[in-house]
Structures are given as structure tokens and as C-alpha cells.
Design an enzyme around this catalytic site. Structure first.
Site, mmCIF file in Angstrom:
data_model
loop_
_atom_site.group_PDB
_atom_site.id
_atom_site.type_symbol
_atom_site.label_atom_id
_atom_site.label_comp_id
_atom_site.label_asym_id
_atom_site.label_seq_id
_atom_site.Cartn_x
_atom_site.Cartn_y
_atom_site.Cartn_z
ATOM 1 N N ARG A 128 38.731 -36.729 37.914
ATOM 2 C CA ARG A 128 39.497 -37.705 38.681
ATOM 3 C C ARG A 128 38.634 -38.389 39.739
ATOM 4 O O ARG A 128 37.898 -37.752 40.468
ATOM 5 C CB ARG A 128 40.701 -37.030 39.361
ATOM 6 C CG ARG A 128 41.445 -37.992 40.301
ATOM 7 C CD ARG A 128 42.865 -37.624 40.487
ATOM 8 N NE ARG A 128 43.049 -36.519 41.421
ATOM 9 C CZ ARG A 128 44.241 -36.140 41.877
ATOM 10 N NH1 ARG A 128 45.326 -36.771 41.478
ATOM 11 N NH2 ARG A 128 44.346 -35.124 42.697
ATOM 12 N N ARG A 161 37.959 -36.867 45.402
ATOM 13 C CA ARG A 161 38.637 -36.291 46.567
ATOM 14 C C ARG A 161 38.073 -34.899 46.812
ATOM 15 O O ARG A 161 37.866 -34.138 45.882
ATOM 16 C CB ARG A 161 40.151 -36.210 46.315
ATOM 17 C CG ARG A 161 40.898 -37.440 46.792
ATOM 18 C CD ARG A 161 42.322 -37.475 46.303
ATOM 19 N NE ARG A 161 43.066 -36.243 46.539
ATOM 20 C CZ ARG A 161 44.336 -36.073 46.189
ATOM 21 N NH1 ARG A 161 44.989 -37.048 45.600
ATOM 22 N NH2 ARG A 161 44.958 -34.950 46.430
ATOM 23 N N ARG A 172 44.673 -24.735 45.374
ATOM 24 C CA ARG A 172 45.915 -25.494 45.303
ATOM 25 C C ARG A 172 46.827 -24.946 44.202
ATOM 26 O O ARG A 172 48.041 -24.929 44.340
ATOM 27 C CB ARG A 172 45.620 -26.975 45.062
ATOM 28 C CG ARG A 172 44.897 -27.606 46.232
ATOM 29 C CD ARG A 172 44.286 -28.922 45.859
ATOM 30 N NE ARG A 172 45.235 -30.011 45.979
ATOM 31 C CZ ARG A 172 45.099 -31.197 45.390
ATOM 32 N NH1 ARG A 172 44.093 -31.422 44.590
ATOM 33 N NH2 ARG A 172 45.981 -32.130 45.586
HETATM 34 P P1 AMP Z 1 48.856 -34.343 47.034
HETATM 35 O O1 AMP Z 1 48.202 -35.681 47.123
HETATM 36 O O2 AMP Z 1 50.328 -34.434 46.804
HETATM 37 O O3 AMP Z 1 48.170 -33.433 46.050
HETATM 38 O O4 AMP Z 1 48.702 -33.656 48.483
HETATM 39 C C1 AMP Z 1 47.433 -33.410 49.036
HETATM 40 C C2 AMP Z 1 47.532 -32.334 50.103
HETATM 41 O O5 AMP Z 1 48.412 -32.777 51.153
HETATM 42 C C3 AMP Z 1 48.117 -31.004 49.648
HETATM 43 O O6 AMP Z 1 47.166 -30.169 49.037
HETATM 44 C C4 AMP Z 1 48.629 -30.446 50.970
HETATM 45 O O7 AMP Z 1 47.569 -29.951 51.766
HETATM 46 C C5 AMP Z 1 49.178 -31.686 51.660
HETATM 47 N N1 AMP Z 1 50.603 -31.915 51.309
HETATM 48 C C6 AMP Z 1 51.133 -32.967 50.630
HETATM 49 N N2 AMP Z 1 52.460 -32.849 50.499
HETATM 50 C C7 AMP Z 1 52.797 -31.692 51.104
HETATM 51 C C8 AMP Z 1 54.026 -30.987 51.296
HETATM 52 N N3 AMP Z 1 55.192 -31.461 50.791
HETATM 53 N N4 AMP Z 1 53.981 -29.818 51.970
HETATM 54 C C9 AMP Z 1 52.839 -29.323 52.477
HETATM 55 N N5 AMP Z 1 51.650 -29.910 52.322
HETATM 56 C C10 AMP Z 1 51.610 -31.090 51.634
#
Ligand code: AMP
Length: 215
Positions: A128, A161, A172
Site C-alpha cells: 500500500r 504509511r 494492529r
Molecule cells: P485507520 O486509518 O482507520 O487504520 O486508523 C489509523 C489509526 O488511527 C489506528 O491504528 C488507531 O491508532 C487510530 N484510530 C482510528 N480510528 C480509531 C478508533 N475508532 N478508535 C481508536 N483508535 C482509532
């Protein structure tokens, strides 16, 4: 009004599918990950709290993300519905969302859980590439930009990223299994869960999502 949650681990395709739904239904995509990344970039108080956790592949504390979403779904552009991408990720977040929606006389249409084997999630993360300027997402072999390493839309050099690096992806995945996956049973009890196979071309997955939503 269509209020949808896209559930799934990192690299399941939530962002890609949310953008398609947004485009077709004319309702906003609410990505807590995008909102948090912007806060980190802008060096706001929220960004300073969230940044180190995000880089380590850990979740940001519930109260912070709950506050973001509560305010966001009350914006006028959410009146016809919304696509939640990456929220809720814990049971307390789901409970807070349920309360907020009830207070505003809203309800969820459905929760789409994108099902992708872990080996494929790792492969997707490795390939990605993202545009740091406009957030466009590519994959080096599955969805390459026209010019390698350059965003098709704005010409900005693409990056990997930090949280897509393998050990962060593993972290994750663990967070997902422990904290987010229990939401499937929680939403199944409420008759809202729709499991959708997230393997295959984005168009195929999108077709399955529309079918699951009864559209
Ligand atoms: P994502 O782009 O959705 O994969 O989010 C990237 C990162 O943002 C995640 O690995 C978390 O550290 C944080 N994050 C995003 N959404 C949430 C959520 N609903 N609750 C807690 N952390 C979040």
C-alpha cells in the site's frame, strides 16, 4: 437515510469501499483514521496525544475518538446518512454511538464486516502507498498509480504509511482481534451484522456490499 458502519481490520478495504459508497449515495465518509492523521499533521492537542499511539499501531483512547464522531454526525451533511469507516473499534465506542444516535432519533442501517484472511492483509499492507496530501490510496501491483510512486490526482510523491510497516501491522491485527472483533457478536445480537467477503477486485467486493445492504 442510510447509516452504515464498515468494520474490518487494517487493509481490509474499508477506506476504498467507503469512498465508493460516498460517491454513489452522496453521503459523507467519516474516517476517524483520516481525521486523526490530519490532527497529527496540524499538530493540534488531539494530534499530539494520538500521534505516538497511531505510529505504534495502538488504539487512541475511546473518549477522544467518541468526541470526534459525536460532533461529526451532528453536522448538516450527515442528515441523509453517513458511512463510518474505522469507528467504532471497541465495545465502549459502539455503546457511545448507540446512545448518540438514539438521542438524535437516528439508527444504524447495517454493519458491514469485511472478511479478509490475515496473510492477504499483510500482503496488502506491504504494497500500500498513500498520498500524504490528498489521502488517495494505491497498491504497487494491484492498483498502481500511472507513474510509479506519484499520486495520479495531485502529483505528490507517495509514501508508505508508518503504520503499514510489518511489525506495526501485526500490532494492529492484535488490537483488532482483541478489541474490535468482539463488535461482530455485539452487532449480530442486534440483527445488524452483515459479513461480506473482502477478497477480490474492489468492484466485486462493492457488489457484495450493496447486496448486503439490500440496495
Ligand atoms: P485507520 O486509518 O482507520 O487504520 O486508523 C489509523 C489509526 O488511527 C489506528 O491504528 C488507531 O491508532 C487510530 N484510530 C482510528 N480510528 C480509531 C478508533 N475508532 N478508535 C481508536 N483508535 C482509532
Amino acid at each position: 437515510m442510510i447509516n452504515v458502519i464498515l468494520l474490518g481490520p487494517a487493509n481490509a478495504g474499508k477506506g476504498t469501499q467507503a469512498k465508493r459508497l460516498t460517491h454513489e449515495l452522496g453521503i459523507p465518509q467519516i474516517s476517524t483514521g483520516d481525521i486523526l492523521r490530519q490532527a497529527v499533521k496540524d499538530e493540534t492537542t488531539l494530534g499530539k496525544q494520538a500521534g505516538p499511539l497511531m505510529a505504534a499501531g495502538q488504539l487512541v483512547p475511546d473518549p477522544l475518538v467518541i468526541a470526534i464522531v459525536k460532533a461529526r454526525i451532528l453536522q448538516p451533511d450527515c442528515q441523509k446518512g453517513f458511512i463510518l469507516d474505522g469507528f467504532p473499534r471497541t465495545i465502549p465506542q459502539a455503546e457511545a454511538l448507540e446512545r448518540s444516535l438514539a438521542e438524535s432519533g437516528m439508527a444504524l442501517t447495517g454493519v458491514i464486516s469485511l472478511e479478509v484472511p490475515e496473510a492477504l492483509l499483510l500482503e496488502r499492507a506491504a504494497g500500500r502507498r498513500s498520498c500524504p496530501k490528498d489521502g488517495s490510496v494505491y497498491h504497487v501491483s494491484q492498483n498502481p498509480p500511472k507513474q510509479p510512486g506519484i499520486c495520479d490526482l495531485c502529483g505528490t510523491p507517495l509514501i508508505q504509511r508508518e503504520d503499514d510497516q510489518e511489525e506495526r501491522v501485526q500490532a494492529r491485527m492484535l488490537e483488532y482481534r482483541e478489541k474490535t472483533e468482539p463488535l461482530k457478536a455485539w452487532y449480530a445480537e442486534r440483527g445488524l451484522l452483515r459479513e461480506v467477503e473482502g477478497v477480490g477486485a474492489p468492484d466485486e467486493v462493492y457488489g457484495r456490499i450493496k447486496q448486503a445492504l439490500g440496495a
